[in-house]
Scaffold this motif. Structure first.
Motif, PDB file in Angstrom:
ATOM      1  N   PHE B 353       0.803  -1.225   0.000  1.00 51.77           N
ATOM      2  CA  PHE B 353       0.000   0.000   0.000  1.00 51.77           C
ATOM      3  C   PHE B 353       0.836   1.275   0.000  1.00 51.77           C
ATOM      4  O   PHE B 353       0.353   2.344   0.341  1.00 51.77           O
ATOM      5  CB  PHE B 353      -0.992  -0.023   1.174  1.00 51.77           C
ATOM      6  CG  PHE B 353      -2.084  -1.026   0.965  1.00 51.77           C
ATOM      7  CD1 PHE B 353      -3.191  -0.706   0.190  1.00 51.77           C
ATOM      8  CD2 PHE B 353      -1.985  -2.304   1.481  1.00 51.77           C
ATOM      9  CE1 PHE B 353      -4.191  -1.632  -0.045  1.00 51.77           C
ATOM     10  CE2 PHE B 353      -2.978  -3.240   1.251  1.00 51.77           C
ATOM     11  CZ  PHE B 353      -4.084  -2.906   0.485  1.00 51.77           C
ATOM     12  N   GLN B 354       2.113   1.164  -0.393  1.00 53.33           N
ATOM     13  CA  GLN B 354       2.961   2.349  -0.439  1.00 53.33           C
ATOM     14  C   GLN B 354       2.481   3.348  -1.496  1.00 53.33           C
ATOM     15  O   GLN B 354       2.715   4.551  -1.369  1.00 53.33           O
ATOM     16  CB  GLN B 354       4.419   1.962  -0.691  1.00 53.33           C
ATOM     17  CG  GLN B 354       4.607   1.069  -1.914  1.00 53.33           C
ATOM     18  CD  GLN B 354       6.077   0.854  -2.246  1.00 53.33           C
ATOM     19  OE1 GLN B 354       6.813   1.794  -2.380  1.00 53.33           O
ATOM     20  NE2 GLN B 354       6.477  -0.407  -2.368  1.00 53.33           N
ATOM     21  N   HIS B 355       1.783   2.860  -2.524  1.00 50.55           N
ATOM     22  CA  HIS B 355       1.339   3.778  -3.591  1.00 50.55           C
ATOM     23  C   HIS B 355       0.385   4.851  -3.057  1.00 50.55           C
ATOM     24  O   HIS B 355       0.277   5.923  -3.634  1.00 50.55           O
ATOM     25  CB  HIS B 355       0.663   3.002  -4.723  1.00 50.55           C
ATOM     26  CG  HIS B 355      -0.561   2.255  -4.295  1.00 50.55           C
ATOM     27  ND1 HIS B 355      -0.500   1.050  -3.628  1.00 50.55           N
ATOM     28  CD2 HIS B 355      -1.876   2.564  -4.408  1.00 50.55           C
ATOM     29  CE1 HIS B 355      -1.731   0.634  -3.366  1.00 50.55           C
ATOM     30  NE2 HIS B 355      -2.591   1.538  -3.822  1.00 50.55           N
ATOM     31  N   LEU B 356      -0.311   4.548  -1.946  1.00 52.47           N
ATOM     32  CA  LEU B 356      -1.277   5.520  -1.429  1.00 52.47           C
ATOM     33  C   LEU B 356      -0.594   6.801  -0.945  1.00 52.47           C
ATOM     34  O   LEU B 356      -1.196   7.867  -0.961  1.00 52.47           O
ATOM     35  CB  LEU B 356      -2.102   4.900  -0.296  1.00 52.47           C
ATOM     36  CG  LEU B 356      -3.041   3.763  -0.719  1.00 52.47           C
ATOM     37  CD1 LEU B 356      -3.752   3.196   0.494  1.00 52.47           C
ATOM     38  CD2 LEU B 356      -4.043   4.247  -1.757  1.00 52.47           C
ATOM     39  N   SER B 357       0.666   6.689  -0.516  1.00 49.33           N
ATOM     40  CA  SER B 357       1.386   7.895  -0.078  1.00 49.33           C
ATOM     41  C   SER B 357       1.634   8.842  -1.246  1.00 49.33           C
ATOM     42  O   SER B 357       1.905  10.025  -1.055  1.00 49.33           O
ATOM     43  CB  SER B 357       2.726   7.536   0.546  1.00 49.33           C
ATOM     44  OG  SER B 357       2.672   6.319   1.213  1.00 49.33           O
ATOM     45  N   GLN B 358       1.565   8.300  -2.467  1.00 45.71           N
ATOM     46  CA  GLN B 358       1.750   9.153  -3.656  1.00 45.71           C
ATOM     47  C   GLN B 358       0.410   9.744  -4.098  1.00 45.71           C
ATOM     48  O   GLN B 358       0.397  10.639  -4.944  1.00 45.71           O
ATOM     49  CB  GLN B 358       2.342   8.346  -4.821  1.00 45.71           C
ATOM     50  CG  GLN B 358       3.522   7.453  -4.452  1.00 45.71           C
ATOM     51  CD  GLN B 358       4.773   8.243  -4.146  1.00 45.71           C
ATOM     52  OE1 GLN B 358       4.910   9.389  -4.568  1.00 45.71           O
ATOM     53  NE2 GLN B 358       5.683   7.641  -3.399  1.00 45.71           N
ATOM     54  N   ALA B 359      -0.691   9.245  -3.562  1.00 43.98           N
ATOM     55  CA  ALA B 359      -2.013   9.754  -3.950  1.00 43.98           C
ATOM     56  C   ALA B 359      -2.284  11.042  -3.194  1.00 43.98           C
ATOM     57  O   ALA B 359      -3.200  11.142  -2.388  1.00 43.98           O
ATOM     58  CB  ALA B 359      -3.083   8.712  -3.653  1.00 43.98           C
ATOM     59  N   SER B 360      -1.440  12.025  -3.427  1.00 40.06           N
ATOM     60  CA  SER B 360      -1.503  13.270  -2.670  1.00 40.06           C
ATOM     61  C   SER B 360      -0.802  14.349  -3.475  1.00 40.06           C
ATOM     62  O   SER B 360       0.174  14.077  -4.163  1.00 40.06           O
ATOM     63  CB  SER B 360      -0.789  13.085  -1.331  1.00 40.06           C
ATOM     64  OG  SER B 360      -0.462  14.333  -0.774  1.00 40.06           O
ATOM     65  N   SER B 361      -1.309  15.564  -3.380  1.00 46.10           N
ATOM     66  CA  SER B 361      -0.595  16.668  -4.007  1.00 46.10           C
ATOM     67  C   SER B 361       0.253  17.395  -2.970  1.00 46.10           C
ATOM     68  O   SER B 361       0.866  18.399  -3.264  1.00 46.10           O
ATOM     69  CB  SER B 361      -1.586  17.639  -4.659  1.00 46.10           C
ATOM     70  OG  SER B 361      -2.380  18.220  -3.646  1.00 46.10           O
ATOM     71  N   LEU B 362       0.264  16.877  -1.743  1.00 47.99           N
ATOM     72  CA  LEU B 362       0.990  17.483  -0.622  1.00 47.99           C
ATOM     73  C   LEU B 362       0.574  18.932  -0.400  1.00 47.99           C
ATOM     74  O   LEU B 362       1.359  19.753   0.047  1.00 47.99           O
ATOM     75  CB  LEU B 362       2.511  17.390  -0.831  1.00 47.99           C
ATOM     76  CG  LEU B 362       3.067  15.966  -0.920  1.00 47.99           C
ATOM     77  CD1 LEU B 362       4.573  16.006  -1.147  1.00 47.99           C
ATOM     78  CD2 LEU B 362       2.761  15.180   0.344  1.00 47.99           C
ATOM     79  N   CYS B 363      -0.685  19.243  -0.741  1.00 43.16           N
ATOM     80  CA  CYS B 363      -1.146  20.629  -0.615  1.00 43.16           C
ATOM     81  C   CYS B 363      -1.428  20.987   0.840  1.00 43.16           C
ATOM     82  O   CYS B 363      -1.520  22.155   1.195  1.00 43.16           O
ATOM     83  CB  CYS B 363      -2.413  20.844  -1.445  1.00 43.16           C
ATOM     84  SG  CYS B 363      -3.808  19.835  -0.909  1.00 43.16           S
ATOM     85  N   GLY B 364      -1.615  19.969   1.700  1.00 40.94           N
ATOM     86  CA  GLY B 364      -1.836  20.247   3.116  1.00 40.94           C
ATOM     87  C   GLY B 364      -3.285  20.554   3.457  1.00 40.94           C
ATOM     88  O   GLY B 364      -3.591  20.883   4.601  1.00 40.94           O
TER      89      GLY B 364
END
Lengths: 219, 469
Positions: B353-364
């Motif tokens: 499930f590491q791919h879920l950490s990439q499912a983000s724009s890190l916009c906060g």
């Protein structure tokens, strides 16, 4: 089933204690710049606030200066025929003049409400101005008594009204309400759902109507 | 196909599905409007968040003490407490209990932990009927689907979908009027409530100092579920503990506001055991199942311990630009959105499930929305770092990053590779190969046009203009 000894209990607690040997980063607790600020606005007039909140959450509030009997008669007259489940309390036995015409009263001492009960009549533990809420306990006609029928009528007095949620929890602690009852419910408006297209529908599983009759005079 | 490949494929399909986008947008727009007026009811919303954060921080960092206090009080009032290390043990306890008591029907309230441990299928395997009594859960149960959202499980359906479903599964109803649909569900579930021998609920909070379980609903289904059946089972994660009953005075309004924008949910119920001897109604038995299932591992990681502060309000899902585009089912996890992306690698394995950490724009936006101030977008970065250090990575990704690192370590190498890269791209694009499988920037250019490729490097431009623009 007898209380089985649970070896996993000790294992989980040991894991927790071991994990907590490393403290959490301090910044979580130290960054409280707003910590001292009040969270909610002060409530100068509890009754006015209670009225406003009830209007907002669709509680039907009837404020009566003296006796609530007349208001109760009016509300009961608006109900279809069928069982009315009433908390067996001296205060409500006194109201039997208002209940007189109805033959289908079921007192809570006779057991739980029937599935097709038309209304529930109870007292309350506390009323909360901040949120327009009514707090009941198992002592108010039994656990979950109010949830079965489509209408819940609450008879309350002005001295039961407290300004904030904080006050309400403090009061039920002081009086031992939470310790003496297996069930306490903070009711804010009647049952509803918005699970279909976010459209508000009243009366999902519980009452469609919540009616609070508030008697101002203190005897 | 791996979970990551499934995720990418479904994300692409869902984000291009215009009907789905419209339903999702309407739901979240409605929520946004309600929450902004809900927050305005607080004198200081930030102070409220900090208060809730400090309550949960206190509870989680003294978890052993508060859990023991809670357990002691529940037992004093005649309840049972079972500590379950993992999903299997929690399931077995509840299934065995139901079997021993001859339970045939269960009225279940909404519980994300029950989804986490796949409780309902385990009970149904034993021939026990489980009725989901929250309307949204009832709908997705009839569709044989997992919940789409932590708080609004049927958010992805229109009233037409629900009308068709009820017509087929309940019968005797043919309307898309929400009022009548709700009435039909109420009618169907009333029978379940009055026949059920067991009620199962989750817990929004476990109150240590009074040994009571706090359950929040708008429909009142939990109140029926803890009143009518003879056995009440509470299934909760160990992190749901709070120290004092008075903490609810701020937690309940904050949960309601962050969850739906309401000032308070209609029914906030406290249950502390089976019915007392002087009470006429209520269950004879009360069981609390406290689930670990990976939570103590999170507790052991001080960097991410605050993930256990989560009160499952769903605010981070609604705020997330990824969730708003791909919707809840694409995640294929119990918990969706930012909290799910942070939590799932801990509960179900970093590798898969590491791919879920990439499912983000890190916009906060998630961190900003969180009512207990969990540092969500930084935790997504922490998980990315942990994945690089500990998890299996694709060989071509490793090589690409090694090459990148090697080129970044020297100005000359960086300049030469930049120049080669620009020339190669211009050459490819001159032959119309933009967006084709030969294009190294295909991930971007298959759906979009590439910006014009500059002829010179940034350093050349800088030199030419003497650092001025």
């Amino acid at each position: 089933m007898a209380q089985i000894e649970n070896p996993t209990r000790e294992r989980i607690l040991a894991r927790i204690r071991n994990a907590l040997k490393t403290p959490a980063p301090m910044h979580w607790t130290n960054q409280a710049t707003h910590g001292m600020q009040p969270i909610f606005a002060p409530i100068p007039d509890a009754l006015e606030r209670f009225q406003r909140e009830c209007a907002g959450n669709r509680t039907e509030l009837i404020v009566t200066p003296n006796s609530s009997s007349e208001a109760l008669e009016t509300v009961l007259a608006s109900l279809p025929p069928g069982e009315i489940f009433v908390q067996d309390a001296p205060e409500l036995r006194e109201k039997s003049s208002a209940l007189h015409d109805r033959k289908d009263i079921r007192w809570s001492s006779e057991g739980a409400p029937h599935e097709n009960s038309q209304a529930t009549l109870t007292l309350a533990e506390v009323l909360v101005a901040q949120t327009g809420s009514v707090m009941v306990s198992a002592a108010c006609g039994g656990r979950g008594a109010f949830i079965v029928a489509p209408v819940h009528i609450v008879l309350a007095r002005a001295r039961q009204l407290v300004p904030t949620l904080d006050d309400a929890f403090a009061r039920i602690r002081e009086r031992g309400t939470a310790a003496q009852n297996s069930y306490v419910c903070l009711i804010t408006g009647s049952s509803r759902t918005a699970d279909i297209e976010k459209i508000l529908v009243m009366g999902a599983h519980g009452p469609r109507r919540l009616v609070v009759i508030l008697e101002l005079a203190t005897k | 196909m791996t979970a990551a490949q499934d995720f990418l494929r479904n994300a692409a399909t869902k984000s291009a599905d215009l009907v789905h986008r419209q339903i999702l947008r309407r739901g979240i727009d409605h929520y946004d409007a309600a929450v902004s007026s809900g927050r305005a009811r607080f004198l200081d919303w930030q102070a409220a968040r900090e208060k809730c954060q400090s309550i949960k921080c206190e509870a989680v960092n003294h978890l052993d003490r508060y859990l023991e206090e809670f357990e002691r009080r529940v037992k004093e009032h005649g309840g049972h407490v079972f500590w379950a290390e993992n999903a299997e043990k929690a399931r077995r306890y509840i299934v065995d209990l139901a079997a021993n008591r001859g339970v045939r029907t269960i009225a279940k309230s909404k519980s994300m932990v029950a989804e986490e441990i796949h409780l309902a299928p385990a009970l149904e395997k034993q021939g026990i009927r489980v009725f989901e009594t929250d309307l949204g859960e009832f709908i997705v149960q009839l569709r044989n689907e997992p919940p789409y959202h932590i708080v609004t499980p049927a958010m992805h359906l229109t009233r037409k979908d629900i009308a068709a479903l009820f017509k087929e599964k309940l019968g005797g109803i043919d309307t898309d009027d929400p009022q009548q649909l709700v009435a039909a569900a109420r009618h169907a579930l009333r029978r379940a409530f009055f026949t059920a021998e067991m009620g199962i609920t989750g817990a929004n909070f476990l109150v240590a100092d009074s040994g009571m379980v706090c359950i929040t609903t708008n429909e009142g289904n939990a109140d029926l579920g803890v009143t009518l059946p003879k056995i009440h089972v509470v299934l909760s994660g160990i992190e749901k503990i709070i120290p004092r009953m008075e903490d609810l005075a701020v937690l309940l309004p904050v949960l309601a506001t962050a969850g739906t924008g309401q000032p308070l949910t209609c029914y906030n119920t406290l249950v502390g055991g089976p019915r007392r001897t002087n009470e006429l109604t209520g269950p004879d038995e009360f069981h609390v199942v406290l689930l670990d299932n990976g939570r103590t591992d999170l507790l052991a990681d001080p960097e991410q311990r605050d993930v256990l502060h989560c009160i499952r309000c769903g605010a981070c899902l609604n705020a997330c630009p990824i969730y708003r585009n791909i919707g809840g089912h694409t995640y294929a996890t119990t918990y969706q959105g930012p909290i799910g992306s942070v939590l799932t690698p801990h509960l179900r394995g970093l590798n898969e499930f590491q791919h879920l950490s990439q499912a983000s724009s890190l916009c906060g936006a998630c961190t900003e929305a969180c009512p207990v101030k969990i540092n969500l977008h930084h935790h997504l970065l922490h998980n990315r770092r942990n994945a690089v250090e500990r998890a299996h990575r694709l060989w071509r990704e490793r090589i690409a990053f090694q090459l990148w690192r090697w080129s970044m370590m020297s100005a000359t190498r960086f300049g030469v590779l930049g120049s080669v890269g620009r020339r190669a791209l211009r050459f490819l694009y001159a032959f119309g190969l933009e967006g084709t499988p030969l294009d190294p920037l295909r991930a971007w250019t298959k759906d979009r046009s590439a910006p014009p490729i500059p002829t010179g490097s940034f350093r050349a431009l800088w030199k030419e203009h003497d650092g001025a623009n």
